[in-house]
Design an enzyme around this catalytic site. Structure first.
Site, PDB file in Angstrom:
ATOM      1  N   GLY A 220      59.919  62.996  65.776  1.00 51.57           N
ATOM      2  CA  GLY A 220      60.147  62.224  66.900  1.00 51.57           C
ATOM      3  C   GLY A 220      61.466  63.399  68.263  1.00 51.57           C
ATOM      4  O   GLY A 220      61.685  64.485  67.185  1.00 51.57           O
ATOM      5  N   HIS A 221      61.073  63.060  68.783  1.00 52.28           N
ATOM      6  CA  HIS A 221      62.156  63.440  69.253  1.00 52.28           C
ATOM      7  C   HIS A 221      63.965  63.400  69.378  1.00 52.28           C
ATOM      8  O   HIS A 221      63.860  62.253  68.617  1.00 52.28           O
ATOM      9  CB  HIS A 221      62.644  62.985  71.034  1.00 52.28           C
ATOM     10  CG  HIS A 221      62.881  61.545  71.330  1.00 52.28           C
ATOM     11  ND1 HIS A 221      64.191  60.633  71.701  1.00 52.28           N
ATOM     12  CD2 HIS A 221      62.649  59.920  70.874  1.00 52.28           C
ATOM     13  CE1 HIS A 221      64.403  60.140  71.379  1.00 52.28           C
ATOM     14  NE2 HIS A 221      63.269  59.112  71.409  1.00 52.28           N
ATOM     15  N   ASP A 222      64.013  64.283  69.392  1.00 48.00           N
ATOM     16  CA  ASP A 222      65.708  65.298  69.593  1.00 48.00           C
ATOM     17  C   ASP A 222      65.631  64.902  67.803  1.00 48.00           C
ATOM     18  O   ASP A 222      67.123  64.860  67.465  1.00 48.00           O
ATOM     19  CB  ASP A 222      66.880  63.849  70.668  1.00 48.00           C
ATOM     20  CG  ASP A 222      66.403  64.245  71.698  1.00 48.00           C
ATOM     21  OD1 ASP A 222      67.003  64.880  72.520  1.00 48.00           O
ATOM     22  OD2 ASP A 222      66.168  63.010  72.267  1.00 48.00           O
ATOM     23  N   ALA A 240      65.531  61.222  67.371  1.00 45.40           N
ATOM     24  CA  ALA A 240      66.998  61.110  67.016  1.00 45.40           C
ATOM     25  C   ALA A 240      67.796  61.036  65.527  1.00 45.40           C
ATOM     26  O   ALA A 240      68.372  60.278  65.278  1.00 45.40           O
ATOM     27  CB  ALA A 240      67.890  60.462  68.128  1.00 45.40           C
TER      28      ALA A 240
END
Length: 315
Positions: A220-222, A240
């Protein structure tokens, strides 16, 4: 997302039609979401629940929908719709540019790298030396890939973050928070077939040097994956997440958002990780706990019918 050069807060205020409260002669170096903010960053907040968290964060400039106290050295940019102001900044500095060919003219591909038929490479992508990009791989805009990286067929790198601004007082509850971050893949990484790695909302999704992914892994993102990690098939990691060096996640492990897994932790197959884990231990189950404890727990669960039968006989 870092700006190409520092941008004055007065210029940003004019762009988004904001009133500046606090420091007015400073410059912003980028825009970021709350989990990744750094000094010099802009961040936005549009809910009272998160006002204090954003104002007290590392961010130097806060796009907000209410006048309030601001710490010395920081500035508030007060607008009616902070989320829309965020989108305006993102669209100005990183607008959508449609692809016109399979490999963008702005992509930089290193010496000895092989790109097989059907692979797509977007704008401003950088790929190092001696990589192998297999058929039907998609590499989205601004992705950075190091040397000696292998990406198997059908993998998608740099897709948009699954991240939405939510409000129940409008017809469309979930409005897309436009992604302007990157994916950064370091040297000697191998990524299996059919994997998906989302770019950061406004920061970087990072895959550390020497890390290996099996097929159908999702990041997932970041999220930041450390060096020399090993992920088996169908592992899913939310946004994150910070996974330290040497972590092993076996098949179908699911990791929830905004947590940390310590160095050299091992999570056994089909486990669920809802909260942070210490390094140097082996975990199993849902919620993932020390594997030796979890195995003893399963033994006791199996003995419940026997114990119940004995209890009923002794009534």
């Amino acid at each position: 997302m870092k700006f190409p050069a520092p941008v004055s807060i007065q210029w940003i205020a004019e762009l988004i039609d904001a009133t500046v409260i606090g420091t007015k002669d400073a410059s912003a170096t980028g825009i970021n979401e709350i989990h990744k903010v750094e000094p010099g960053d802009l961040v936005f907040v549009d809910h009272p629940k998160y006002y204090d968290k954003c104002i007290q964060s590392a961010a130097s400039f806060i796009i907000i929908n209410k006048e309030t106290d601001v710490p010395a050295g920081k500035a508030l940019l007060v607008v009616a719709e902070p989320f829309e102001a965020y989108l305006k900044i993102v669209n100005h500095f990183r607008p959508f540019v449609a692809a016109t060919k399979m490999i963008s003219d702005t992509a930089a591909i290193g010496v000895g790298t092989v790109v097989m038929p059907g692979a797509f490479i977007g704008h401003e992508v950088v790929i190092g030396d001696n990589c192998i990009i297999h058929p039907n791989v998609t590499i989205g805009d601004y992705t950075v890939i190091g040397n000696n990286v292998i990406i198997q067929a059908g993998t998608v790198i740099g897709s948009d973050a699954f991240y939405y601004n939510t409000k129940k007082n409008r017809e469309v509850w979930y409005k897309k928070m436009q992604s302007c971050g990157r994916v950064v893949i370091e040297d000697d990484v191998e990524i299996g077939a059919g994997c998906t790695i989302d770019r950061g909302v406004s920061h970087d999704t990072v895959i550390g040097r020497g890390t290996k992914f099996d097929n159908q892994v999702h990041i997932g993102h970041d999220s930041v994956i450390g060096k020399n990690c090993l992920f088996a098939a169908q592992v899913g990691v939310a946004g994150a997440v910070d996974i330290k060096e040497g972590v092993v996640l076996w098949g179908q492990v699911g990791v929830s958002k905004t947590l940390t897994i310590g160095e050299n932790a091992v999570v056994l197959a089909q486990s669920g990780v809802p909260s942070s884990l210490q390094g140097g231990k082996t975990y199993f189950g849902y919620p993932a706990e020390d594997a030796s404890y979890k195995r003893r727990e399963l033994v006791w669960i199996k003995r419940i019918p026997e114990m119940w039968e004995k209890l009923m006989k002794n009534k």
